[in-house]
Design a protein around this motif. Sequence first.
Motif, mmCIF file in Angstrom:
data_model
loop_
_atom_site.group_PDB
_atom_site.id
_atom_site.type_symbol
_atom_site.label_atom_id
_atom_site.label_comp_id
_atom_site.label_asym_id
_atom_site.label_seq_id
_atom_site.Cartn_x
_atom_site.Cartn_y
_atom_site.Cartn_z
ATOM 1 N N PHE A 1 0.974 -1.430 0.588
ATOM 2 C CA PHE A 1 -0.313 -0.428 0.033
ATOM 3 C C PHE A 1 0.795 1.187 -0.029
ATOM 4 O O PHE A 1 0.511 2.042 -0.445
ATOM 5 C CB PHE A 1 -1.583 -0.001 1.354
ATOM 6 N N GLU A 2 2.358 1.428 0.474
ATOM 7 C CA GLU A 2 3.062 2.283 0.091
ATOM 8 C C GLU A 2 3.492 2.114 -0.988
ATOM 9 O O GLU A 2 3.323 4.018 -1.232
ATOM 10 C CB GLU A 2 4.631 2.214 0.914
ATOM 11 N N ARG A 3 3.661 1.419 -1.559
ATOM 12 C CA ARG A 3 3.427 1.996 -3.936
ATOM 13 C C ARG A 3 2.619 2.076 -3.835
ATOM 14 O O ARG A 3 2.724 3.268 -4.832
ATOM 15 C CB ARG A 3 4.087 0.735 -3.735
ATOM 16 N N ILE A 4 1.460 2.227 -3.667
ATOM 17 C CA ILE A 4 0.153 2.715 -4.007
ATOM 18 C C ILE A 4 -0.485 4.124 -3.273
ATOM 19 O O ILE A 4 -0.407 4.471 -4.435
ATOM 20 C CB ILE A 4 -1.605 1.912 -3.672
ATOM 21 N N LEU A 5 -0.223 4.856 -2.556
ATOM 22 C CA LEU A 5 -0.228 5.886 -2.102
ATOM 23 C C LEU A 5 1.081 6.909 -3.021
ATOM 24 O O LEU A 5 0.695 8.017 -3.307
ATOM 25 C CB LEU A 5 0.255 5.853 -0.438
ATOM 26 N N ALA B 1 -0.295 7.189 -6.487
ATOM 27 C CA ALA B 1 -1.446 8.042 -6.159
ATOM 28 C C ALA B 1 -0.825 9.710 -5.928
ATOM 29 O O ALA B 1 -1.638 10.914 -6.133
ATOM 30 C CB ALA B 1 -2.755 7.964 -5.318
ATOM 31 N N GLY B 2 0.201 10.052 -5.623
ATOM 32 C CA GLY B 2 0.997 11.096 -5.406
ATOM 33 C C GLY B 2 0.893 11.610 -3.933
ATOM 34 O O GLY B 2 1.029 12.784 -3.662
ATOM 35 N N TRP B 3 0.992 10.605 -2.781
ATOM 36 C CA TRP B 3 0.716 11.089 -1.625
ATOM 37 C C TRP B 3 1.648 10.173 -1.160
ATOM 38 O O TRP B 3 0.754 9.162 -0.388
ATOM 39 C CB TRP B 3 -0.844 10.973 -1.277
ATOM 40 N N PRO B 4 2.274 10.644 -0.555
ATOM 41 C CA PRO B 4 3.316 9.803 -0.647
ATOM 42 C C PRO B 4 3.679 9.771 1.555
ATOM 43 O O PRO B 4 3.727 10.685 1.557
ATOM 44 C CB PRO B 4 5.674 9.963 -1.201
ATOM 45 N N LEU B 5 3.922 8.651 1.342
ATOM 46 C CA LEU B 5 4.214 7.685 2.751
ATOM 47 C C LEU B 5 4.948 8.438 3.312
ATOM 48 O O LEU B 5 5.732 8.167 2.632
ATOM 49 C CB LEU B 5 3.679 6.640 2.889
ATOM 50 N N ALA C 1 4.645 1.521 9.452
ATOM 51 C CA ALA C 1 3.754 2.713 9.684
ATOM 52 C C ALA C 1 4.227 4.450 9.376
ATOM 53 O O ALA C 1 5.539 4.300 8.816
ATOM 54 C CB ALA C 1 3.595 3.046 11.422
ATOM 55 N N GLY C 2 3.499 5.089 9.122
ATOM 56 C CA GLY C 2 3.952 6.335 8.521
ATOM 57 C C GLY C 2 2.630 7.304 8.999
ATOM 58 O O GLY C 2 1.847 7.695 9.055
ATOM 59 N N HIS C 3 3.228 8.158 8.109
ATOM 60 C CA HIS C 3 2.239 9.931 8.789
ATOM 61 C C HIS C 3 1.921 10.573 6.888
ATOM 62 O O HIS C 3 3.333 10.238 6.413
ATOM 63 C CB HIS C 3 2.768 10.889 9.517
ATOM 64 N N LEU C 4 0.895 11.121 6.384
ATOM 65 C CA LEU C 4 0.843 11.433 5.551
ATOM 66 C C LEU C 4 0.486 13.144 5.505
ATOM 67 O O LEU C 4 -0.873 13.264 6.138
ATOM 68 C CB LEU C 4 0.094 10.507 4.472
#
Length: 212
Positions: free
Chosen positions: A151-155, A158-162, A178-181
């Motif tokens: 899912f990190e790759r998907i983000l 999508a132009g919203w990197p974690l 885990a991370g933040h956006l």
Amino acid sequence: MRVISIAHSDYSEFPDLIAGMHRLRYRVFRDRLNWDVSVSGDMEIDAYDALKPTYIIAVGDSSSVIGCARLLPTTGPTMLANTFPALLGSNSPPRSDSMFESSRFCVDTSAADSVAATGLRDATFSLLAGILEWGLSKDQEAVVTVTDVRFERILRRAGWPLERFAPPMQIDDTKALAGHLPISESALMIVREMGQIQGPVLAARFTHQAAA
């Protein structure tokens, strides 16, 4: 497709959608991803669903649930702070009135047929935009999440990197992290552009009649 937010005060209005969300989570997290999750019959339900979260739900033309996410304030119990604190590394659990946690993000790929130029489902972009719109409407500055490298790759696509808290960690069959956006107008504009979304996605008010 419509995207709606369902707060705890509105649960009683949408029992079918909430049940459909839990069934979708079962199919994705238990059946497809083989995660060790809590289940009840054909539904995936855990202790965090008892904490009055807000649900972001993508609803198809036939009123079926084709995507969802669960939102909780970081001022209370969260998956990151209470279940997966090891994914924080040396960082303290985020606790802020302007930061929330998103979990249980998933899309029914068998029902969400439309695909954007990036190869991601339109429902994926709509859910991400819905989370951003909800966050902006609540004056939030960031969202944290526990997820996996997939899912990190998907983000990223999508132009919203974690932004990671720490390196990924193997948990059972999953390479978790885990991370933040950021929750910002610029992040929302990028997701809309990448997903070719025109205008807001969150319905101002959703009724069962509107879904028919």
